[in-house]
Design a protein around this motif. Structure first.
Motif, PDB file in Angstrom:
ATOM      1  N   SER A   1      -6.398  -3.825   5.003  1.00 39.94           N
ATOM      2  CA  SER A   1      -7.207  -2.745   4.775  1.00 39.94           C
ATOM      3  C   SER A   1      -6.984  -2.818   3.295  1.00 39.94           C
ATOM      4  O   SER A   1      -5.868  -2.255   2.782  1.00 39.94           O
ATOM      5  CB  SER A   1      -6.790  -1.556   5.480  1.00 39.94           C
ATOM      6  N   THR A   2      -8.138  -3.049   2.456  1.00 39.04           N
ATOM      7  CA  THR A   2      -8.133  -2.924   0.986  1.00 39.04           C
ATOM      8  C   THR A   2      -8.701  -1.792   0.525  1.00 39.04           C
ATOM      9  O   THR A   2      -9.722  -1.281   0.944  1.00 39.04           O
ATOM     10  CB  THR A   2      -9.117  -4.049   0.467  1.00 39.04           C
ATOM     11  N   THR A   3      -7.972  -1.113  -0.213  1.00 36.69           N
ATOM     12  CA  THR A   3      -8.383   0.315  -0.569  1.00 36.69           C
ATOM     13  C   THR A   3      -9.879   0.132  -1.414  1.00 36.69           C
ATOM     14  O   THR A   3      -9.866  -0.555  -2.359  1.00 36.69           O
ATOM     15  CB  THR A   3      -7.394   1.077  -1.613  1.00 36.69           C
ATOM     16  N   GLY A   4     -10.731   0.949  -0.900  1.00 35.86           N
ATOM     17  CA  GLY A   4     -11.991   1.188  -1.690  1.00 35.86           C
ATOM     18  C   GLY A   4     -13.012  -0.051  -1.206  1.00 35.86           C
ATOM     19  O   GLY A   4     -13.903  -0.082  -1.785  1.00 35.86           O
ATOM     20  N   SER A   5     -12.523  -0.818  -0.310  1.00 33.36           N
ATOM     21  CA  SER A   5     -13.223  -2.109   0.081  1.00 33.36           C
ATOM     22  C   SER A   5     -13.544  -2.000   1.497  1.00 33.36           C
ATOM     23  O   SER A   5     -14.554  -2.436   1.731  1.00 33.36           O
ATOM     24  CB  SER A   5     -12.724  -3.337  -0.554  1.00 33.36           C
ATOM     25  N   GLY A   6     -12.401  -1.930   2.320  1.00 31.69           N
ATOM     26  CA  GLY A   6     -12.649  -2.040   3.544  1.00 31.69           C
ATOM     27  C   GLY A   6     -11.548  -2.861   4.248  1.00 31.69           C
ATOM     28  O   GLY A   6     -10.649  -3.048   3.998  1.00 31.69           O
ATOM     29  N   THR A   7     -12.000  -3.427   5.595  1.00 28.47           N
ATOM     30  CA  THR A   7     -11.137  -4.256   6.284  1.00 28.47           C
ATOM     31  C   THR A   7     -11.625  -5.596   6.285  1.00 28.47           C
ATOM     32  O   THR A   7     -12.677  -5.762   6.614  1.00 28.47           O
ATOM     33  CB  THR A   7     -10.858  -3.560   7.770  1.00 28.47           C
ATOM     34  N   ASN A   8     -10.673  -6.512   6.721  1.00 29.64           N
ATOM     35  CA  ASN A   8     -10.933  -7.672   7.255  1.00 29.64           C
ATOM     36  C   ASN A   8      -9.972  -8.383   8.308  1.00 29.64           C
ATOM     37  O   ASN A   8      -8.937  -7.593   8.357  1.00 29.64           O
ATOM     38  CB  ASN A   8     -11.186  -8.790   6.108  1.00 29.64           C
ATOM     39  N   TYR A   9     -10.433  -8.910   9.085  1.00 33.16           N
ATOM     40  CA  TYR A   9      -9.717  -9.782  10.136  1.00 33.16           C
ATOM     41  C   TYR A   9      -9.652 -11.100  10.470  1.00 33.16           C
ATOM     42  O   TYR A   9     -10.596 -11.847  10.273  1.00 33.16           O
ATOM     43  CB  TYR A   9     -10.098  -9.098  11.547  1.00 33.16           C
TER      44      TYR A   9
END
Length: 121
Positions: A51-59
């Motif tokens: 979870s990157t602040t201001g960017s979103g999530t990736n998996y």
């Protein structure tokens, strides 16, 4: 310095669920990112979710649609909800945080000690 403490690992049957938690403490100005990595014997540590602040999530493709990362910013905590677990999910799961230090304002990576997740019948 920042400390990360994970909890929630354990033994679960295939198809079961676990929720991992990681709480950060110490000299923290802000979080750039928080995430989860895992490592199995003989393999390199790999990204699970981030979870990157201001960017979103990736998996990771291997966990997408089964795992969900979330954050409680007020508690400096990140969670990993793991559903439909498979034997290949067995690994030590490590919490990671990219932190801007509260004193130096430098950005550093921090790692927790890891929590074992075992998926087996």
């Amino acid at each position: 310095q920042v400390q990360l403490v994970e909890s929630g690992g354990g033994l679960v049957q295939p198809g079961g669920s676990l929720r991992l938690s990681c709480t950060a403490s110490g000299s923290i100005y802000s979080f750039n990112a928080m995430g989860w990595y895992r490592q199995s014997p003989g393999k390199q540590r790999e990204l699970v979710a981030r979870s990157t602040t201001g960017s979103g999530t990736n998996y990771s493709d291997s966990v997408k649609d089964r795992f969900t990362i979330s954050r409680d910013n007020a508690k400096n905590t990140v969670f990993l909800q793991m559903n439909s677990l498979k034997p290949e999910d067995t690994a030590v799961y490590y919490c990671n945080a990219l932190v801007r230090d509260g004193v130096t304002r430098l950005i550093r990576d921090y790692w927790g000690q890891g929590t074992q997740v075992t998926v087996s019948s």
